[in-house]
Design a protein around this motif. Structure first.
Motif, PDB file in Angstrom:
ATOM      1  N   SER A  18       0.861  -1.178   0.000  1.00  0.00           N
ATOM      2  CA  SER A  18       0.000   0.000   0.000  1.00  0.00           C
ATOM      3  C   SER A  18       0.898   1.229   0.000  1.00  0.00           C
ATOM      4  N   LEU A  19       0.351   2.341  -0.491  1.00  0.00           N
ATOM      5  CA  LEU A  19       1.158   3.563  -0.609  1.00  0.00           C
ATOM      6  C   LEU A  19       0.363   4.806  -0.233  1.00  0.00           C
ATOM      7  N   LEU A  20      -0.876   4.883  -0.667  1.00  0.00           N
ATOM      8  CA  LEU A  20      -1.657   6.104  -0.574  1.00  0.00           C
ATOM      9  C   LEU A  20      -2.500   6.144   0.699  1.00  0.00           C
ATOM     10  N   GLU A  21      -2.786   7.363   1.145  1.00  0.00           N
ATOM     11  CA  GLU A  21      -3.652   7.556   2.298  1.00  0.00           C
ATOM     12  C   GLU A  21      -5.091   7.747   1.815  1.00  0.00           C
ATOM     13  N   SER A  22      -6.020   6.974   2.345  1.00  0.00           N
ATOM     14  CA  SER A  22      -7.445   7.049   2.004  1.00  0.00           C
ATOM     15  C   SER A  22      -7.682   7.042   0.490  1.00  0.00           C
ATOM     16  N   PRO A  23      -7.160   6.032  -0.207  1.00  0.00           N
ATOM     17  CA  PRO A  23      -7.308   6.015  -1.662  1.00  0.00           C
ATOM     18  C   PRO A  23      -8.680   5.501  -2.109  1.00  0.00           C
ATOM     19  N   ALA A  24      -9.028   5.832  -3.354  1.00  0.00           N
ATOM     20  CA  ALA A  24     -10.147   5.182  -4.030  1.00  0.00           C
ATOM     21  C   ALA A  24      -9.603   3.928  -4.712  1.00  0.00           C
ATOM     22  N   GLU A  25     -10.499   3.047  -5.145  1.00  0.00           N
ATOM     23  CA  GLU A  25     -10.072   1.786  -5.747  1.00  0.00           C
ATOM     24  C   GLU A  25     -10.884   1.492  -6.996  1.00  0.00           C
ATOM     25  N   VAL A  26     -10.217   0.928  -7.994  1.00  0.00           N
ATOM     26  CA  VAL A  26     -10.906   0.543  -9.221  1.00  0.00           C
ATOM     27  C   VAL A  26     -10.332  -0.784  -9.723  1.00  0.00           C
ATOM     28  N   THR A  27     -11.198  -1.647 -10.215  1.00  0.00           N
ATOM     29  CA  THR A  27     -10.773  -2.888 -10.851  1.00  0.00           C
ATOM     30  C   THR A  27     -10.689  -2.655 -12.347  1.00  0.00           C
ATOM     31  N   VAL A  28      -9.513  -2.863 -12.907  1.00  0.00           N
ATOM     32  CA  VAL A  28      -9.276  -2.599 -14.324  1.00  0.00           C
ATOM     33  C   VAL A  28      -9.228  -3.920 -15.091  1.00  0.00           C
ATOM     34  N   HIS A  29      -9.939  -3.976 -16.202  1.00  0.00           N
ATOM     35  CA  HIS A  29      -9.950  -5.151 -17.067  1.00  0.00           C
ATOM     36  C   HIS A  29      -9.105  -4.867 -18.308  1.00  0.00           C
ATOM     37  N   THR A  30      -8.314  -5.840 -18.722  1.00  0.00           N
ATOM     38  CA  THR A  30      -7.426  -5.632 -19.859  1.00  0.00           C
ATOM     39  C   THR A  30      -7.597  -6.752 -20.883  1.00  0.00           C
ATOM     40  N   PRO A  31      -7.172  -6.519 -22.128  1.00  0.00           N
ATOM     41  CA  PRO A  31      -7.211  -7.581 -23.138  1.00  0.00           C
ATOM     42  C   PRO A  31      -6.237  -8.721 -22.837  1.00  0.00           C
ATOM     43  N   TYR A  32      -5.374  -8.536 -21.858  1.00  0.00           N
ATOM     44  CA  TYR A  32      -4.341  -9.518 -21.532  1.00  0.00           C
ATOM     45  C   TYR A  32      -4.649 -10.296 -20.254  1.00  0.00           C
ATOM     46  N   GLY A  33      -5.875 -10.152 -19.768  1.00  0.00           N
ATOM     47  CA  GLY A  33      -6.256 -10.859 -18.560  1.00  0.00           C
ATOM     48  C   GLY A  33      -6.292  -9.934 -17.360  1.00  0.00           C
ATOM     49  N   ASP A  34      -6.360 -10.540 -16.189  1.00  0.00           N
ATOM     50  CA  ASP A  34      -6.496  -9.770 -14.959  1.00  0.00           C
ATOM     51  C   ASP A  34      -5.136  -9.306 -14.445  1.00  0.00           C
ATOM     52  N   PRO A  35      -5.038  -8.057 -14.013  1.00  0.00           N
ATOM     53  CA  PRO A  35      -3.827  -7.594 -13.331  1.00  0.00           C
ATOM     54  C   PRO A  35      -3.670  -8.254 -11.965  1.00  0.00           C
ATOM     55  N   SER A  36      -2.566  -7.966 -11.318  1.00  0.00           N
ATOM     56  CA  SER A  36      -2.269  -8.580 -10.020  1.00  0.00           C
ATOM     57  C   SER A  36      -3.256  -8.198  -8.934  1.00  0.00           C
ATOM     58  N   ALA A  37      -3.835  -6.997  -9.051  1.00  0.00           N
ATOM     59  CA  ALA A  37      -4.718  -6.494  -7.996  1.00  0.00           C
ATOM     60  C   ALA A  37      -5.496  -5.306  -8.532  1.00  0.00           C
ATOM     61  N   PRO A  38      -6.572  -4.925  -7.838  1.00  0.00           N
ATOM     62  CA  PRO A  38      -7.211  -3.645  -8.186  1.00  0.00           C
ATOM     63  C   PRO A  38      -6.210  -2.503  -8.016  1.00  0.00           C
ATOM     64  N   ILE A  39      -6.447  -1.419  -8.730  1.00  0.00           N
ATOM     65  CA  ILE A  39      -5.596  -0.236  -8.616  1.00  0.00           C
ATOM     66  C   ILE A  39      -6.210   0.725  -7.602  1.00  0.00           C
ATOM     67  N   THR A  40      -5.398   1.177  -6.669  1.00  0.00           N
ATOM     68  CA  THR A  40      -5.818   2.254  -5.782  1.00  0.00           C
ATOM     69  C   THR A  40      -5.231   3.550  -6.314  1.00  0.00           C
ATOM     70  N   TYR A  41      -5.933   4.656  -6.103  1.00  0.00           N
ATOM     71  CA  TYR A  41      -5.447   5.921  -6.645  1.00  0.00           C
ATOM     72  C   TYR A  41      -5.816   7.077  -5.719  1.00  0.00           C
ATOM     73  N   GLY A  42      -4.978   8.093  -5.769  1.00  0.00           N
ATOM     74  CA  GLY A  42      -5.163   9.274  -4.942  1.00  0.00           C
ATOM     75  C   GLY A  42      -4.068  10.280  -5.262  1.00  0.00           C
ATOM     76  N   GLU A  43      -3.982  11.346  -4.494  1.00  0.00           N
ATOM     77  CA  GLU A  43      -3.035  12.421  -4.794  1.00  0.00           C
ATOM     78  C   GLU A  43      -1.799  12.363  -3.908  1.00  0.00           C
ATOM     79  N   ILE A  44      -0.669  12.661  -4.532  1.00  0.00           N
ATOM     80  CA  ILE A  44       0.586  12.911  -3.819  1.00  0.00           C
ATOM     81  C   ILE A  44       1.167  14.193  -4.396  1.00  0.00           C
ATOM     82  N   GLY A  45       1.240  15.220  -3.574  1.00  0.00           N
ATOM     83  CA  GLY A  45       1.816  16.486  -4.025  1.00  0.00           C
ATOM     84  C   GLY A  45       1.139  17.064  -5.241  1.00  0.00           C
ATOM     85  N   GLY A  46      -0.176  16.913  -5.327  1.00  0.00           N
ATOM     86  CA  GLY A  46      -0.913  17.469  -6.446  1.00  0.00           C
ATOM     87  C   GLY A  46      -0.922  16.611  -7.695  1.00  0.00           C
TER      88      GLY A  46
END
Length: 264
Positions: A18-46
């Motif tokens: 983990s890296l971010l504080e209070s992140p949102a999360e999204v599950t991303v689907h790709t033509p190459y199959g499933d990624p390792s985990a859902p992606i969390t996202y948020g801001e660091i320094g803008g």
């Protein structure tokens, strides 16, 4: 599907789940199959940052089983133009000590059977990997580490082995005799796949141990790797939190135009 957009991606290695504080999360689907985990996202320094642990949220995916294409493509679908790839690594040289960081500038691929390109035809595409890591990102990483008082090596070659086994002493001595500094199991094809998608990529190798062939080294264990990485988790997070806002908006580097002249 439209996904939330981010500026910078981070792949977490062993011990960095983990890296971010209070992140949102999204599950991303790709033509190459499933990624390792859902992606969390948020801001660091803008800057909007997307984070994914490459081994999964509970470290259930060994290096040779990671779906590298899905992971990198998921970052592309999130709009990421730069990726930072910290990981746990062994040292092949006595002067590169456990606890040091190495911002690599070259890799040597010793893996086998991994899906390592997005371009399987019918259009033939050869992307140069002569200088596989983004020079702009490397400079920012090294300068930021030094400002934080982190022991960092500017440049180094990482030899990427298949895993999950560690090297024999003979293999390790051979790698060291070539002058290579770092040994790891995940840098290829992750870094090269980013180049194929014109995404800048910077590796930060956290040295957790001396590899088996290094003079005086005891054979590495997984427990030791995890222990040293855990001791330095806050250090790598501090570097990421300082480095990300320092990255320039522009991308004048070769990464951004890697496909020019690559397609037959």
């Amino acid at each position: 599907m439209d996904y939330p957009q981010a500026d910078i991606g981070v792949f977490g290695g062993s011990g960095l789940y983990s890296l971010l504080e209070s992140p949102a999360e999204v599950t991303v689907h790709t033509p190459y199959g499933d990624p390792s985990a859902p992606i969390t996202y948020g801001e660091i320094g803008g800057r909007v940052v997307a984070f994914m642990p490459r081994h999964g949220t509970s470290h259930t995916i060994p290096p040779h089983m990671i779906n590298y294409r899905a992971n990198v493509y998921a970052m592309k679908q999130m709009g990421v133009s730069r990726i930072i790839g910290p990981n746990a690594c062994g040292s092949l040289q006595a002067h590169v000590k456990p606890g040091d960081f190495v911002v690599c500038d070259q890799f040597v691929d010793r893996t086998k059977g991994r899906k390592d390109t997005f371009y399987d035809g019918p259009q033939t595409t050869h992307v140069s990997s002569a200088d596989p890591y983004c020079p702009t990102m490397r400079q920012v990483a090294v300068e930021t580490a030094r400002e934080l008082g982190i022991s960092v090596h500017d440049g180094g070659t990482v030899v990427v082995i298949q895993g999950p086994r560690f090297s024999t002493r003979a293999e390790s001595r051979w790698f060291a005799s070539q002058g290579w500094e770092v040994i790891n199991m995940t840098q290829y094809p992750e870094s090269y796949l980013a180049r194929e998608l014109e995404i800048c990529y910077c590796n930060i190798s956290l040295i957790t141990d001396y590899d088996a062939g290094t003079a005086g080294a005891t054979p590495v264990t997984n427990d030791e790797v995890v222990r040293v990485f855990a001791e330095n988790t806050e250090k790598i997070k501090s570097l990421l939190y300082a480095m990300i806002p320092a990255l320039p908006e522009e991308r004048p580097c070769l990464c951004a135009t890697a496909l020019e002249g690559a397609v037959f």
